[in-house]
Design a protein around this motif. Structure first.
Motif, PDB file in Angstrom:
ATOM      1  N   LYS A 158      -3.430   4.048  -3.260  1.00 28.10           N
ATOM      2  CA  LYS A 158      -2.214   4.844  -3.522  1.00 28.10           C
ATOM      3  C   LYS A 158      -1.073   4.386  -2.605  1.00 28.10           C
ATOM      4  O   LYS A 158      -0.535   5.157  -1.804  1.00 28.10           O
ATOM      5  CB  LYS A 158      -2.485   6.332  -3.347  1.00 28.10           C
ATOM      6  CG  LYS A 158      -3.545   6.873  -4.286  1.00 28.10           C
ATOM      7  CD  LYS A 158      -3.754   8.375  -4.104  1.00 28.10           C
ATOM      8  CE  LYS A 158      -4.807   8.907  -5.058  1.00 28.10           C
ATOM      9  NZ  LYS A 158      -5.048  10.362  -4.881  1.00 28.10           N
ATOM     10  N   PRO A 159      -0.677   3.111  -2.710  1.00 25.80           N
ATOM     11  CA  PRO A 159       0.301   2.543  -1.774  1.00 25.80           C
ATOM     12  C   PRO A 159       1.693   3.131  -1.938  1.00 25.80           C
ATOM     13  O   PRO A 159       2.075   3.571  -3.020  1.00 25.80           O
ATOM     14  CB  PRO A 159       0.291   1.055  -2.141  1.00 25.80           C
ATOM     15  CG  PRO A 159      -0.102   1.027  -3.583  1.00 25.80           C
ATOM     16  CD  PRO A 159      -1.092   2.130  -3.741  1.00 25.80           C
ATOM     17  N   ARG A 160       2.451   3.089  -0.845  1.00 24.60           N
ATOM     18  CA  ARG A 160       3.849   3.534  -0.882  1.00 24.60           C
ATOM     19  C   ARG A 160       4.741   2.473  -1.507  1.00 24.60           C
ATOM     20  O   ARG A 160       5.778   2.785  -2.091  1.00 24.60           O
ATOM     21  CB  ARG A 160       4.337   3.831   0.539  1.00 24.60           C
ATOM     22  CG  ARG A 160       3.707   5.038   1.188  1.00 24.60           C
ATOM     23  CD  ARG A 160       3.985   5.079   2.682  1.00 24.60           C
ATOM     24  NE  ARG A 160       5.411   5.078   2.987  1.00 24.60           N
ATOM     25  CZ  ARG A 160       5.907   4.885   4.206  1.00 24.60           C
ATOM     26  NH1 ARG A 160       5.084   4.648   5.220  1.00 24.60           N
ATOM     27  NH2 ARG A 160       7.205   4.915   4.405  1.00 24.60           N
ATOM     28  N   VAL A 161       4.356   1.208  -1.349  1.00 25.92           N
ATOM     29  CA  VAL A 161       5.124   0.080  -1.871  1.00 25.92           C
ATOM     30  C   VAL A 161       4.177  -0.824  -2.652  1.00 25.92           C
ATOM     31  O   VAL A 161       3.063  -1.108  -2.192  1.00 25.92           O
ATOM     32  CB  VAL A 161       5.791  -0.714  -0.735  1.00 25.92           C
ATOM     33  CG1 VAL A 161       6.582  -1.892  -1.289  1.00 25.92           C
ATOM     34  CG2 VAL A 161       6.688   0.184   0.108  1.00 25.92           C
ATOM     35  N   LEU A 181      18.814  -8.518  -1.204  1.00 20.90           N
ATOM     36  CA  LEU A 181      18.600  -7.431  -2.167  1.00 20.90           C
ATOM     37  C   LEU A 181      17.936  -6.257  -1.465  1.00 20.90           C
ATOM     38  O   LEU A 181      17.389  -6.391  -0.371  1.00 20.90           O
ATOM     39  CB  LEU A 181      17.753  -7.901  -3.357  1.00 20.90           C
ATOM     40  CG  LEU A 181      16.332  -8.408  -3.124  1.00 20.90           C
ATOM     41  CD1 LEU A 181      15.322  -7.262  -3.075  1.00 20.90           C
ATOM     42  CD2 LEU A 181      15.919  -9.370  -4.237  1.00 20.90           C
ATOM     43  N   THR A 182      17.993  -5.103  -2.113  1.00 24.40           N
ATOM     44  CA  THR A 182      17.297  -3.915  -1.616  1.00 24.40           C
ATOM     45  C   THR A 182      16.567  -3.246  -2.768  1.00 24.40           C
ATOM     46  O   THR A 182      17.025  -3.277  -3.920  1.00 24.40           O
ATOM     47  CB  THR A 182      18.261  -2.884  -0.994  1.00 24.40           C
ATOM     48  OG1 THR A 182      19.215  -2.470  -1.983  1.00 24.40           O
ATOM     49  CG2 THR A 182      18.983  -3.444   0.210  1.00 24.40           C
ATOM     50  N   VAL A 183      15.430  -2.654  -2.454  1.00 23.61           N
ATOM     51  CA  VAL A 183      14.661  -1.865  -3.417  1.00 23.61           C
ATOM     52  C   VAL A 183      14.644  -0.433  -2.912  1.00 23.61           C
ATOM     53  O   VAL A 183      14.262  -0.181  -1.759  1.00 23.61           O
ATOM     54  CB  VAL A 183      13.220  -2.387  -3.561  1.00 23.61           C
ATOM     55  CG1 VAL A 183      12.440  -1.535  -4.557  1.00 23.61           C
ATOM     56  CG2 VAL A 183      13.221  -3.852  -3.989  1.00 23.61           C
ATOM     57  N   ASP A 184      15.074   0.496  -3.746  1.00 24.73           N
ATOM     58  CA  ASP A 184      15.168   1.891  -3.333  1.00 24.73           C
ATOM     59  C   ASP A 184      13.864   2.644  -3.551  1.00 24.73           C
ATOM     60  O   ASP A 184      13.016   2.247  -4.357  1.00 24.73           O
ATOM     61  CB  ASP A 184      16.294   2.592  -4.100  1.00 24.73           C
ATOM     62  CG  ASP A 184      17.663   2.077  -3.711  1.00 24.73           C
ATOM     63  OD1 ASP A 184      17.801   1.544  -2.592  1.00 24.73           O
ATOM     64  OD2 ASP A 184      18.597   2.193  -4.529  1.00 24.73           O
ATOM     65  N   GLU A 185      13.740   3.739  -2.855  1.00 18.92           N
ATOM     66  CA  GLU A 185      12.559   4.585  -2.982  1.00 18.92           C
ATOM     67  C   GLU A 185      12.439   5.124  -4.408  1.00 18.92           C
ATOM     68  O   GLU A 185      13.410   5.584  -4.996  1.00 18.92           O
ATOM     69  CB  GLU A 185      12.649   5.753  -1.995  1.00 18.92           C
ATOM     70  CG  GLU A 185      11.432   6.648  -1.979  1.00 18.92           C
ATOM     71  CD  GLU A 185      11.523   7.731  -0.921  1.00 18.92           C
ATOM     72  OE1 GLU A 185      10.575   8.514  -0.805  1.00 18.92           O
ATOM     73  OE2 GLU A 185      12.558   7.789  -0.213  1.00 18.92           O
ATOM     74  N   GLY A 186      11.247   5.034  -4.972  1.00 23.57           N
ATOM     75  CA  GLY A 186      10.974   5.625  -6.271  1.00 23.57           C
ATOM     76  C   GLY A 186      11.472   4.844  -7.462  1.00 23.57           C
ATOM     77  O   GLY A 186      11.528   5.377  -8.572  1.00 23.57           O
ATOM     78  N   ALA A 235       6.313   6.250  -4.939  1.00 25.62           N
ATOM     79  CA  ALA A 235       6.115   4.835  -4.617  1.00 25.62           C
ATOM     80  C   ALA A 235       7.331   4.020  -5.055  1.00 25.62           C
ATOM     81  O   ALA A 235       8.122   4.452  -5.899  1.00 25.62           O
ATOM     82  CB  ALA A 235       4.853   4.306  -5.291  1.00 25.62           C
ATOM     83  N   SER A 236       7.453   2.827  -4.494  1.00 25.99           N
ATOM     84  CA  SER A 236       8.513   1.888  -4.873  1.00 25.99           C
ATOM     85  C   SER A 236       7.864   0.594  -5.338  1.00 25.99           C
ATOM     86  O   SER A 236       6.898   0.134  -4.728  1.00 25.99           O
ATOM     87  CB  SER A 236       9.438   1.612  -3.690  1.00 25.99           C
ATOM     88  OG  SER A 236       9.980   2.818  -3.188  1.00 25.99           O
ATOM     89  N   VAL A 237       8.401   0.019  -6.410  1.00 23.97           N
ATOM     90  CA  VAL A 237       7.787  -1.155  -7.022  1.00 23.97           C
ATOM     91  C   VAL A 237       8.802  -2.291  -7.093  1.00 23.97           C
ATOM     92  O   VAL A 237       9.921  -2.108  -7.575  1.00 23.97           O
ATOM     93  CB  VAL A 237       7.265  -0.837  -8.444  1.00 23.97           C
ATOM     94  CG1 VAL A 237       6.720  -2.099  -9.105  1.00 23.97           C
ATOM     95  CG2 VAL A 237       6.194   0.255  -8.397  1.00 23.97           C
ATOM     96  N   LEU A 238       8.394  -3.460  -6.610  1.00 20.06           N
ATOM     97  CA  LEU A 238       9.158  -4.694  -6.766  1.00 20.06           C
ATOM     98  C   LEU A 238       8.292  -5.653  -7.560  1.00 20.06           C
ATOM     99  O   LEU A 238       7.182  -5.991  -7.134  1.00 20.06           O
ATOM    100  CB  LEU A 238       9.498  -5.295  -5.399  1.00 20.06           C
ATOM    101  CG  LEU A 238      10.097  -6.713  -5.389  1.00 20.06           C
ATOM    102  CD1 LEU A 238      11.391  -6.788  -6.175  1.00 20.06           C
ATOM    103  CD2 LEU A 238      10.303  -7.194  -3.953  1.00 20.06           C
ATOM    104  N   LEU A 239       8.776  -6.070  -8.728  1.00 17.35           N
ATOM    105  CA  LEU A 239       7.981  -6.981  -9.539  1.00 17.35           C
ATOM    106  C   LEU A 239       8.819  -8.161 -10.000  1.00 17.35           C
ATOM    107  O   LEU A 239       9.976  -8.017 -10.365  1.00 17.35           O
ATOM    108  CB  LEU A 239       7.349  -6.268 -10.734  1.00 17.35           C
ATOM    109  CG  LEU A 239       8.217  -5.730 -11.870  1.00 17.35           C
ATOM    110  CD1 LEU A 239       8.417  -6.779 -12.958  1.00 17.35           C
ATOM    111  CD2 LEU A 239       7.595  -4.493 -12.474  1.00 17.35           C
TER     112      LEU A 239
END
Length: 204
Positions: A147-150, A24-29, A180-184
């Motif tokens: 203030k993380p980027r990911v 899988l991939t998670v995109d920016e923003g 930021a990009s979020v994976l949850l």
């Protein structure tokens, strides 16, 4: 642009398969949902990304950095909330925040103060005095104070009341609006449908 990339990931614990051929991939923003029943492999996948366990096959990277070789660099700009929050039981929350902030460059105090007010965190209490939901809120503040980027979140709404769940996703939307990009991970299809731009399902 892909910020998180996972390709053909495999991890076993002896005879038990943790994950098999996950890509899988998670995109920016974006807020990306990772959905599946308990035991499906969500936590294992996120632990591989954070460098807490090592995969047996495949690869994973965050912002182009390998999750094994570059884990120290990755942790400098990545916030993480585990599904089971375990911090120093006898430390006061304020001390936990100070200890956590010491791992990052820059002054985390203003953002920590803002997040504590947002999530109604009592920084004077000792960690062991907190309820499960309040422990989760402490972990969320620790994850976001720099203030993380990911941002990688494992079942972040477990233990939170509906008002705090809403505040969390409003804050995650604010974070992604700022790049930021979020994976949850979640097994709550309703919250994933409402807040995530894309979703991956994992099972067996």
């Amino acid at each position: 642009m892909a910020v998180v990339t996972i390709e053909h990931l495999h991890k076993s614990y002896g005879k038990h398969v943790g994950v098999r051929d996950v890509t899988l991939t998670v995109d920016e923003g974006e807020i990306f949902g990772f959905v599946g029943p308990n035991g499906a492999g969500k936590t294992t996948t996120l632990k591989v990304l954070m460098g807490f366990v090592f995969a047996d096959g495949g690869s994973a990277s965050i912002c182009g950095l390998d999750v094994v070789k570059d884990t120290k660099k990755i942790k400098a700009f990545t916030g993480h909330v585990p599904s089971d929050v375990r911090l120093y039981a006898d430390m006061r929350v304020k001390e936990l925040f100070e200890r956590n902030a010491s791992f990052y460059r820059g002054d985390c105090a203003p953002e920590t103060k803002r997040l504590c007010e947002l999530f109604e965190v009592d920084a004077a209490k000792r960690f062991h005095e907190l309820s499960g939901g309040n422990k989760k809120k402490v972990s969320i503040v620790c994850a976001l104070m720099s203030k993380p980027r990911v941002v990688i979140l494992d079942e972040p709404t477990n233990g939170l009341d509906p008002m705090m769940q809403k505040k969390l996703f409003e804050e995650l939307n604010r974070q992604t609006a700022n790049g930021a990009s979020v994976l949850l991970s979640s097994h709550n299809l309703a919250e994933v449908e409402e807040y995530c731009q894309r979703v991956a399902f994992i099972r067996e």
